[in-house]
Scaffold this motif. Structure first.
Motif, PDB file in Angstrom:
ATOM      1  N   VAL A 230       7.002  12.883   3.727  1.00  0.00           N
ATOM      2  CA  VAL A 230       6.852  11.368   3.899  1.00  0.00           C
ATOM      3  C   VAL A 230       4.839  11.280   3.252  1.00  0.00           C
ATOM      4  N   THR A 231       4.982  10.768   2.125  1.00  0.00           N
ATOM      5  CA  THR A 231       3.397  10.334   1.516  1.00  0.00           C
ATOM      6  C   THR A 231       2.721   9.306   2.702  1.00  0.00           C
TER       7      THR A 231
ATOM      8  N   ALA B 164       8.143   5.184   8.238  1.00  0.00           N
ATOM      9  CA  ALA B 164       8.534   5.488   7.144  1.00  0.00           C
ATOM     10  C   ALA B 164       9.501   6.685   7.433  1.00  0.00           C
ATOM     11  N   TRP B 165       9.087   7.511   8.292  1.00  0.00           N
ATOM     12  CA  TRP B 165      10.015   8.743   8.779  1.00  0.00           C
ATOM     13  C   TRP B 165      11.484   7.646   9.339  1.00  0.00           C
TER      14      TRP B 165
ATOM     15  N   SER C 256       0.607   0.681   6.400  1.00  0.00           N
ATOM     16  CA  SER C 256       2.027   1.197   6.877  1.00  0.00           C
ATOM     17  C   SER C 256       2.681   0.035   5.338  1.00  0.00           C
ATOM     18  N   GLN C 257       1.714  -0.887   4.272  1.00  0.00           N
ATOM     19  CA  GLN C 257       2.810  -1.432   3.725  1.00  0.00           C
ATOM     20  C   GLN C 257       2.626  -0.677   2.850  1.00  0.00           C
ATOM     21  N   ARG C 258       1.578  -0.188   2.042  1.00  0.00           N
ATOM     22  CA  ARG C 258       1.053   1.136   1.560  1.00  0.00           C
ATOM     23  C   ARG C 258       2.131   2.352   1.549  1.00  0.00           C
ATOM     24  N   THR C 259       2.115   2.344   2.382  1.00  0.00           N
ATOM     25  CA  THR C 259       3.006   3.829   2.820  1.00  0.00           C
ATOM     26  C   THR C 259       4.566   3.431   3.085  1.00  0.00           C
TER      27      THR C 259
ATOM     28  N   ALA D 264       4.726   3.444  -1.633  1.00  0.00           N
ATOM     29  CA  ALA D 264       4.383   4.571  -2.113  1.00  0.00           C
ATOM     30  C   ALA D 264       5.170   5.463  -1.596  1.00  0.00           C
ATOM     31  N   ASN D 265       6.063   5.473  -0.550  1.00  0.00           N
ATOM     32  CA  ASN D 265       7.929   6.176  -0.365  1.00  0.00           C
ATOM     33  C   ASN D 265       9.102   5.641  -1.270  1.00  0.00           C
TER      34      ASN D 265
END
Length: 330
Positions: free
Chosen positions: A158-159, A206-207, A228-231, A234-235
């Motif tokens: 995950v990014t 994300a995971w 968290s929104q950016r994560t 990004a994925n």
């Protein structure tokens, strides 16, 4: 509300009882709240305290930010890079040459501030020194906003996008790794409606979203919500991220699984209050046969709280430093 902090004792000594302040990133402090016109904080729970007392409170991510009456005082955070972010933010949202005072504890890194101000091309005058704290005066300068404090790295396929001051900044916490290992071996294959409480940079959310689960992530920190929104973005993952003091933004909602690596530090103090509320109120936010899975340092006194909330609990993993607990509705 907490007792007066050392930094606020210094401010009271310097400004006196006629203090008229606009604090940025302040601690919870009754004197400060009484002598403030407004405040800026990434902490939703702290902003709510100010709002409840009839004061103005805003997040640094609110747009637009309108300067209020009062002397601007930045409380220097122990995360060095976060302090730099706040200085840059103040220079971007306030008119050039606006007076700004910077206060902090010696053990929190305030002594590094003159050098940092110099690197920004900002003046620095020492105003006072007491209670193992120092107060500096400076003025804003014209600069361009950058995203340099945001850090991107890869972990578990995950990014992740992280920010100073957010839990686990720049790395994946050992407890989180143990938690995800436990979830991977214990969850059913069908998609679940999952709540991640205290989402930090979004690694757990994300995971789980990558495994096909429907994810809601919450955190009391505006920086964590933004991270968290950016994560997720990004994925290329779907998910809902909300600013929430535990369950405060989720009234009436239920989930198949609540998962958390809850914090137990507030600044340097150990506090179990938020984690206890997370556990005690979990059954009201779980569907039939829903479960709470959380990871915690092994020494923390959560077994009694889990037993009180669920009647019983299981330990899914224990590596002596961390334990993964499971509470399940029958």
């Amino acid at each position: 509300m907490s007792a007066q902090s050392p930094a606020c004792q210094l401010l009271e000594r310097f400004y006196g009882q006629t203090a008229h302040l606009w604090p940025v990133a302040p601690p919870a402090d009754p004197w400060l709240q009484d002598h403030s016109t407004a405040m800026i904080s990434g902490d939703m729970a702290l902003r709510q305290q100010w709002l409840t007392s009839g004061k103005i409170a805003a997040s640094p991510f609110d747009v637009p930010i309108t300067q209020q009456d009062g002397q601007v005082v930045l409380f220097w955070p122990k995360a060095h890079q976060l302090g730099i972010w706040w200085l840059e933010w103040l220079c971007c949202v306030l008119p050039e040459n606006t007076p700004v005072d910077v206060v902090g504890e010696h053990q929190g890194g305030i002594k590094r501030v003159p050098k940092i101000l110099g690197e920004f091309g900002m003046r620095c005058d020492k105003l006072d020194n007491a209670r193992r704290c120092t107060l500096f005066a400076t003025r804003t300068v014209a600069i361009e906003k950058s995203d340099n404090t945001w850090q991107t790295f890869e972990a578990l396929g995950v990014t992740l996008v992280s920010h100073p001051g957010v839990f686990g900044h720049g790395k994946v916490d050992e407890g989180t790794l143990l938690l995800l290992e436990s979830i991977a071996s214990s969850l059913p294959k069908k998609p679940l409606n999952v709540l991640d409480v205290g989402c930090g940079d979004g690694i757990i959310a994300a995971w789980l979203a990558k495994q096909g689960h429907q994810v809601t992530a919450v955190d009391v920190s505006a920086f964590a919500v933004e991270a968290s929104q950016r994560t997720l973005a990004a994925n290329g993952l779907e998910g809902r991220v909300l600013e929430s003091d535990i369950y405060s933004a989720l009234e009436g909602e239920s989930f198949d699984l609540i998962v958390s690596n809850p914090p137990f530090h507030q600044e340097r103090a150990i506090t179990y209050g938020p984690s206890a509320r997370l556990i005690e109120d979990a059954p009201r936010h779980l569907t039939a046969k829903g479960q709470l899975i959380l990871v915690a340092n092994a020494f923390l006194p959560y077994p009694n709280v889990l037993e009180g909330a669920f009647g019983s609990f299981d330990i899914l993993a224990d590596n002596r430093r961390f334990r993964v607990y499971q509470g399940r509705l029958q």
